[in-house]
Design a protein around this motif. Structure first.
Motif, PDB file in Angstrom:
ATOM      1  N   ASP A 185       0.845  -1.155  -0.127  1.00  0.00           N
ATOM      2  CA  ASP A 185       0.035  -0.013  -0.016  1.00  0.00           C
ATOM      3  C   ASP A 185       0.783   1.189   0.022  1.00  0.00           C
ATOM      4  N   THR A 186       0.396   2.280  -0.580  1.00  0.00           N
ATOM      5  CA  THR A 186       1.080   3.479  -0.471  1.00  0.00           C
ATOM      6  C   THR A 186       1.073   4.236   0.996  1.00  0.00           C
ATOM      7  N   LYS A 187       2.188   4.557   1.164  1.00  0.00           N
ATOM      8  CA  LYS A 187       2.541   5.019   2.598  1.00  0.00           C
ATOM      9  C   LYS A 187       2.087   6.188   2.638  1.00  0.00           C
ATOM     10  N   CYS A 188       2.163   7.072   1.947  1.00  0.00           N
ATOM     11  CA  CYS A 188       1.962   8.550   2.039  1.00  0.00           C
ATOM     12  C   CYS A 188       0.504   8.863   2.290  1.00  0.00           C
ATOM     13  N   VAL A 189       0.111   9.688   3.387  1.00  0.00           N
ATOM     14  CA  VAL A 189      -1.109   9.828   3.657  1.00  0.00           C
ATOM     15  C   VAL A 189      -1.480  11.560   3.385  1.00  0.00           C
ATOM     16  N   SER A 190      -0.748  12.090   2.327  1.00  0.00           N
ATOM     17  CA  SER A 190      -1.090  13.424   1.881  1.00  0.00           C
ATOM     18  C   SER A 190      -1.159  14.354   2.982  1.00  0.00           C
ATOM     19  N   CYS A 191      -0.135  14.428   3.770  1.00  0.00           N
ATOM     20  CA  CYS A 191      -0.173  15.580   4.782  1.00  0.00           C
ATOM     21  C   CYS A 191       0.251  16.744   4.178  1.00  0.00           C
ATOM     22  N   GLN A 192       1.075  16.665   3.048  1.00  0.00           N
ATOM     23  CA  GLN A 192       1.544  17.815   2.272  1.00  0.00           C
ATOM     24  C   GLN A 192       2.467  18.634   3.068  1.00  0.00           C
ATOM     25  N   LEU A 193       3.187  18.006   4.076  1.00  0.00           N
ATOM     26  CA  LEU A 193       4.471  18.635   4.588  1.00  0.00           C
ATOM     27  C   LEU A 193       5.760  18.764   3.799  1.00  0.00           C
ATOM     28  N   CYS A 194       5.829  17.717   2.772  1.00  0.00           N
ATOM     29  CA  CYS A 194       6.877  17.808   1.977  1.00  0.00           C
ATOM     30  C   CYS A 194       6.735  18.931   0.938  1.00  0.00           C
ATOM     31  N   GLU A 195       5.162  19.197   0.244  1.00  0.00           N
ATOM     32  CA  GLU A 195       5.169  20.102  -0.452  1.00  0.00           C
ATOM     33  C   GLU A 195       5.376  21.436   0.122  1.00  0.00           C
ATOM     34  N   PHE A 196       5.272  21.484   1.447  1.00  0.00           N
ATOM     35  CA  PHE A 196       5.437  22.872   2.248  1.00  0.00           C
ATOM     36  C   PHE A 196       6.657  23.120   2.213  1.00  0.00           C
ATOM     37  N   VAL A 197       7.689  22.116   2.829  1.00  0.00           N
ATOM     38  CA  VAL A 197       8.742  22.305   3.275  1.00  0.00           C
ATOM     39  C   VAL A 197      10.003  22.213   1.813  1.00  0.00           C
ATOM     40  N   CYS A 198       9.473  21.966   0.638  1.00  0.00           N
ATOM     41  CA  CYS A 198      10.305  21.527  -0.399  1.00  0.00           C
ATOM     42  C   CYS A 198      10.975  23.070  -1.078  1.00  0.00           C
ATOM     43  N   PRO A 199      12.172  23.365  -0.908  1.00  0.00           N
ATOM     44  CA  PRO A 199      12.825  24.730  -1.260  1.00  0.00           C
ATOM     45  C   PRO A 199      12.281  25.216  -2.647  1.00  0.00           C
ATOM     46  N   PRO A 200      12.683  24.402  -3.543  1.00  0.00           N
ATOM     47  CA  PRO A 200      12.531  24.628  -4.794  1.00  0.00           C
ATOM     48  C   PRO A 200      10.861  24.565  -5.362  1.00  0.00           C
ATOM     49  N   ARG A 203       4.135  18.454  -5.728  1.00  0.00           N
ATOM     50  CA  ARG A 203       2.951  19.049  -5.863  1.00  0.00           C
ATOM     51  C   ARG A 203       1.895  17.949  -5.633  1.00  0.00           C
ATOM     52  N   ILE A 204       1.236  18.195  -4.440  1.00  0.00           N
ATOM     53  CA  ILE A 204       0.148  17.136  -4.113  1.00  0.00           C
ATOM     54  C   ILE A 204      -1.043  17.598  -4.137  1.00  0.00           C
ATOM     55  N   THR A 205      -2.028  16.640  -5.016  1.00  0.00           N
ATOM     56  CA  THR A 205      -3.428  16.970  -5.005  1.00  0.00           C
ATOM     57  C   THR A 205      -4.140  15.987  -3.980  1.00  0.00           C
ATOM     58  N   PRO A 206      -4.684  16.755  -2.996  1.00  0.00           N
ATOM     59  CA  PRO A 206      -5.367  15.745  -1.870  1.00  0.00           C
ATOM     60  C   PRO A 206      -6.656  15.398  -2.308  1.00  0.00           C
ATOM     61  N   PRO A 207      -6.971  14.262  -1.814  1.00  0.00           N
ATOM     62  CA  PRO A 207      -8.429  13.825  -2.257  1.00  0.00           C
ATOM     63  C   PRO A 207      -9.563  14.726  -1.690  1.00  0.00           C
ATOM     64  N   GLY A 208     -10.404  15.089  -2.679  1.00  0.00           N
ATOM     65  CA  GLY A 208     -11.641  15.950  -2.407  1.00  0.00           C
ATOM     66  C   GLY A 208     -12.584  15.333  -1.420  1.00  0.00           C
ATOM     67  N   ASP A 209     -13.576  16.069  -1.311  1.00  0.00           N
ATOM     68  CA  ASP A 209     -14.794  15.366  -0.277  1.00  0.00           C
ATOM     69  C   ASP A 209     -15.452  14.178  -0.986  1.00  0.00           C
ATOM     70  N   SER A 210     -15.676  14.116  -2.268  1.00  0.00           N
ATOM     71  CA  SER A 210     -16.517  13.330  -2.587  1.00  0.00           C
ATOM     72  C   SER A 210     -15.715  11.848  -2.835  1.00  0.00           C
ATOM     73  N   ALA A 211     -14.205  12.095  -2.915  1.00  0.00           N
ATOM     74  CA  ALA A 211     -13.507  11.129  -3.382  1.00  0.00           C
ATOM     75  C   ALA A 211     -13.155   9.977  -2.162  1.00  0.00           C
ATOM     76  N   ARG A 212     -12.857   8.912  -2.552  1.00  0.00           N
ATOM     77  CA  ARG A 212     -12.601   7.924  -1.601  1.00  0.00           C
ATOM     78  C   ARG A 212     -11.347   8.293  -0.869  1.00  0.00           C
ATOM     79  N   LEU A 213     -11.201   8.297   0.435  1.00  0.00           N
ATOM     80  CA  LEU A 213     -10.153   8.857   1.036  1.00  0.00           C
ATOM     81  C   LEU A 213      -8.859   8.182   1.087  1.00  0.00           C
ATOM     82  N   ALA A 214      -9.155   6.954   1.118  1.00  0.00           N
ATOM     83  CA  ALA A 214      -7.729   5.900   1.226  1.00  0.00           C
ATOM     84  C   ALA A 214      -8.119   4.648   0.838  1.00  0.00           C
TER      85      ALA A 214
END
Lengths: 353, 177, 187, 101
Positions: free
Chosen positions: C70-85, C89-100
């Motif tokens: 299974d994919t380990k990533c939980v889409s917390c977007q910390l890496c997207e936030f910290v990435c210097p360059p 780019r992470i697209t989180p699951p929307g409301d309707s989509a299956r979350l996990a």
């Protein structure tokens, strides 16, 4: 003057030009390979035409040696974009590469590269002022560089051109003076006669070692090789006189430089190392049979290639001279040395006679 | 084939070569003095180089091999490079085309006329070709003559060269102390 | 004030250049001999011979899966936030989509893109990731013929990343904290 | 008609006239200098052809001296022009009107 002479001359010219071009192409490869070895690298070892994969043993070996690299280089030079920068003086810009190649190719005309094959002498033009002819033609070589520097309308090539004109005039004098002892000893300006004298008396390097050293250093300066490559000093002048050139025009400058190397190696062999002669197996006399003639041509080529290797080798031994050191060396060291050398040789000859 | 061989041996090729080299020499000389396409001194200098080279071709036809080589070596190889060096050093711009002065033109034509009259006079008093063996370009004989009969001029010329050298060094110093 | 250091005058032999020439000959010959006959080559013939990387080498960042695939990533977007360059780019699951698609995760990224042309291999994403889902791996030969080709999407990153069993990060953090507790700090 | 002494002398004459015209009509010092070289060269040509057709080497010896002197002359002349240019920033005859530098 008859038809035989004209036809044989044309054939000789074609062959000599072809061979010199081949040597030039492969001396670029040799330069890269030897540089690599000296610097603990391997050098070009990948280029090969596609079908070489199917040749067992020999194919990989030749590829390893980089035999096909010059072909790829040539092709690349031909198909690259030929760029003419804005603001150049167009006519001179186009003329300069040609002007630098022509003298380089003309120099080999008087050099005897073998004794004879049958009745044909192995020299294109057996001039009785052979050495003077060479010096005259070599002195024309500076125009290509000066014109290239002038035409490019850019300051670095311009510096290269100015430097080279001063450098070449200066070292031409030492070069000319260094040969005079040889002429004094032999008493002839004909290169064939000089070789003939050497087959009877031994190589001239033994009689005039100082001449040889000065001639060699001066020819390094004349061909713009390290440690005297100030006209193209890439660390200071980007690329010197050929900074603005690209494609085949750039390749022509390279052709000129390596042809000059071939010519000065051939001159060194002819003047100081007995030309096509070897002191044993009767190789010091003009060939009687065809096989001997061919063998003597190969002796000449071998000696010449040795000096080509020295040219390449020296490149990695010394740092470049500074401009004032270069002038100092030319005018205040080699010129007096050459003059003293002339004097000593003249006195020695006078005492002997 | 036979005819061509005869022509070649009879010196026809040399005659043709004379006309070629003479035409080249004169054409390049005209372009040195008055080039309709360019007023740049560099162009003049380059055409002077060509003039000198084609003149050394004429020298070859006259069997003066040594002088032909020296001509190229000294004139084309050193003197003209010096010219180019100075032109580039001074950074001369292309000079504007100026009106030819009537006085200058007249003076020029008159002096050319005088030279022409001398030329015609000298042609009239020209002696027929002297008898004797034709000289080939004998470097050896030339050297011998130079160091026996012409020793004094030779020495004087060498002193002149020395004087010129010292003079040039003094002249090109920026400040004379 | 400038201090002038006078250069030592050259001795007679140094002026002749001869010892220097002999020295140059010796050095160059030695190296040429070593290369030709002893195989002392410093270069590596790249596609055939590959460089062995040190343990802490930082190459391209890829996503990894856990031992169940299974994919380990939980889409917390910390890496997207910290990435210097800003390469991630992470697209989180929307409301309707299956979350996990696994039980122990609240959500998963719908799309996860790393622009390899922007990435500077700094390793901040690996450092910051609470789930140990992204790792800088030892891949250094990324090539492509277009810019679009160099933007790696989730499938590609997962395929390249492979499987990394267990979540070790919290255990390591604990050990680190313990070590700091034991550290003799004098106030 | 065979090429003889006349032909060479005529070429030499034309060269000399061209040089003369250049000296009189051009205003650039360097070009004037080159025209002087042309005149010297025409003298060389005449001397060599005399030497060839009279079977004497003296003409060639004279040419040898002329070439030497020309080299010296060019060196001095160019040094003078450079010195002049430094003072006046011009290599034009019409800008050089006073005798004092």
């Amino acid at each position: 003057m008859d038809w035989n002479f004209i036809i044989f001359s044309l054939v000789k010219i074609a062959i000599v030009v072809g061979v010199v071009q081949g040597i030039v192409a492969y001396s670029v490869l040799a330069e890269r390979k030897i540089s690599a070895w000296i610097q603990d690298r391997v050098g070009p070892n990948r280029t090969a035409p596609p079908f070489m994969k199917f040749v067992p043993v020999l194919g990989p070996f030749l590829t390893r040696l980089g035999i096909f690299q010059p072909l790829a280089d040539g092709l690349k030079f031909l198909v690259k974009e030929d760029f003419t920068p804005a603001g150049v003086k167009k006519i001179y810009f186009w003329l300069a590469p040609a002007v630098s190649v022509i003298p380089a190719m003309l120099t080999v005309a008087v050099i005897p590269f073998g004794s004879n094959l049958g009745a044909q002498k192995m020299v294109i033009a057996d001039l009785n002022v052979g050495i003077l002819y060479t010096f005259g033609i070599v002195s024309m070589g500076v125009y290509g560089i000066v014109l290239a520097g002038y035409a490019a309308n850019s300051k670095y090539p311009f510096f290269g051109g100015i430097r080279s004109s001063a450098q070449m005039i200066s070292y031409e004098i030492s070069m000319g003076m260094s040969v005079i002892p040889v002429l004094l000893i032999v008493g002839n300006l004909n290169l064939g006669q000089i070789i003939g004298w050497q087959s009877g008396h031994g190589w001239l390097v033994a009689y005039a070692p100082l001449s040889f050293i000065i001639f060699m250093v001066a020819s390094f300066a004349e061909t713009n090789r390290t440690p005297f490559d100030l006209p193209e000093a890439e660390t200071e002048l980007v690329g010197g006189y050929h900074t603005e050139y690209s494609s085949m025009k750039f390749a022509l400058f390279f052709l000129a430089e390596y042809s000059n190397m071939v010519a000065s190696s051939a001159m060194m062999v002819t003047l100081f190392f007995g030309g096509w002669t070897l002191p044993f197996w009767g190789l010091d006399q003009p060939a009687q049979s065809l096989a001997m003639g061919v063998l003597q041509i190969f002796v000449f080529l071998a000696k010449m290639l040795f000096f080509m290797v020295v040219f390449i080798w020296v490149r990695w031994m010394f740092p470049r001279f500074r401009y004032d050191q270069l002038m100092d060396l030319g005018w205040r060291t080699f010129l007096p040395l050459a003059l003293v050398n002339i004097l000593i040789t003249a006195v020695w000859l006078w005492l002997r006679s | 084939m036979e005819q061509i061989n005869n022509l070649v041996n009879g010196g026809a090729v040399e005659d043709v070569l004379f006309y070629v080299f003479a035409a080249l020499t004169l054409l390049c000389a005209i372009l040195v003095v008055a080039n309709p396409f360019s007023r740049s001194p560099v162009t003049s200098a380059m055409f002077l180089v060509l003039t000198i080279i084609s003149m050394s071709g004429l020298f070859l036809l006259l069997h003066a091999f040594f002088l032909a080589a020296v001509q190229i070596l000294v004139y084309a190889g050193a003197v003209m490079v010096l010219f180019l060096f100075v032109i580039m050093l001074l950074d001369l711009k292309e000079e504007a085309r100026r009106k030819i002065k009537f006085f200058g033109l007249a003076a020029g034509l008159v002096s050319v006329g005088i030279v022409f009259s001398i030329f015609v006079k000298s042609l009239a008093s020209l002696q027929p070709e002297a008898a004797g063996p034709a000289l080939e370009g004998e470097t050896y004989a030339l050297g011998k003559l130079l160091f026996t009969q012409y020793t004094l001029p030779f020495e004087i010329v060498s002193v002149l060269l020395l004087v010129a050298m010292i003079g040039v060094i003094l002249l090109s110093k920026r400040k004379l102390e | 004030m400038a201090i002038t250091v006078n250069r030592k005058p050259l001795t007679f032999w140094e002026k002749l250049y001869l010892p220097a020439i002999v020295g140059g000959l010796k050095v160059t010959l030695k190296h040429a001999y070593g290369t030709l006959f002893q195989g002392k080559v410093v270069t590596m013939e790249y596609p055939e011979q590959k460089w062995s990387m040190p343990e802490n080498y930082r190459g391209a960042p890829y996503l990894v899966k856990d031992q169940d695939g299974d994919t380990k990533c939980v889409s917390c977007q910390l890496c997207e936030f910290v990435c210097p360059p800003k390469a991630i780019r992470i697209t989180p699951p929307g409301d309707s989509a299956r979350l996990a698609d696994r039980a122990n995760a609240e959500k998963m990224p719908l799309e996860f893109e790393i622009n390899m042309l922007r990435c500077i291999y700094c390793g901040f994403c690996q450092e910051v990731c609470p789930e140990e889902a992204i790792f800088l791996q030892k891949d250094y030969s990324l090539t492509g013929t277009t810019r679009a080709e160099m933007i790696f999407n989730k499938e590609k990153l997962l395929a390249l990343g492979g499987v990394s069993p267990g979540i070790q990060k919290w255990k390591d953090k604990l050990a680190e904290a313990k070590a700091q507790e034991n550290f003799p700090v004098k106030l | 008609m065979h090429v003889g002494l006349h032909h060479y002398l005529f070429v030499s004459f034309l060269l000399f006239s061209l040089g003369l015209l250049g000296v009189i009509m051009r205003r650039n010092l360097l070009v004037i200098y080159m025209s002087l070289e042309l005149m010297l060269n025409s003298a060389n040509l005449a001397l060599v052809s005399f030497s060839r057709f009279n079977h004497k080497l003296d003409g060639q010896v004279l040419v040898f001296f002329i070439i030497t002197v020309a080299a010296a002359e060019v060196a001095v002349g160019l040094a003078l022009i450079v010195a002049l240019y430094r003072k006046r920033q011009s290599a034009h005859v019409e800008d050089l009107t006073s005798m004092k530098l």
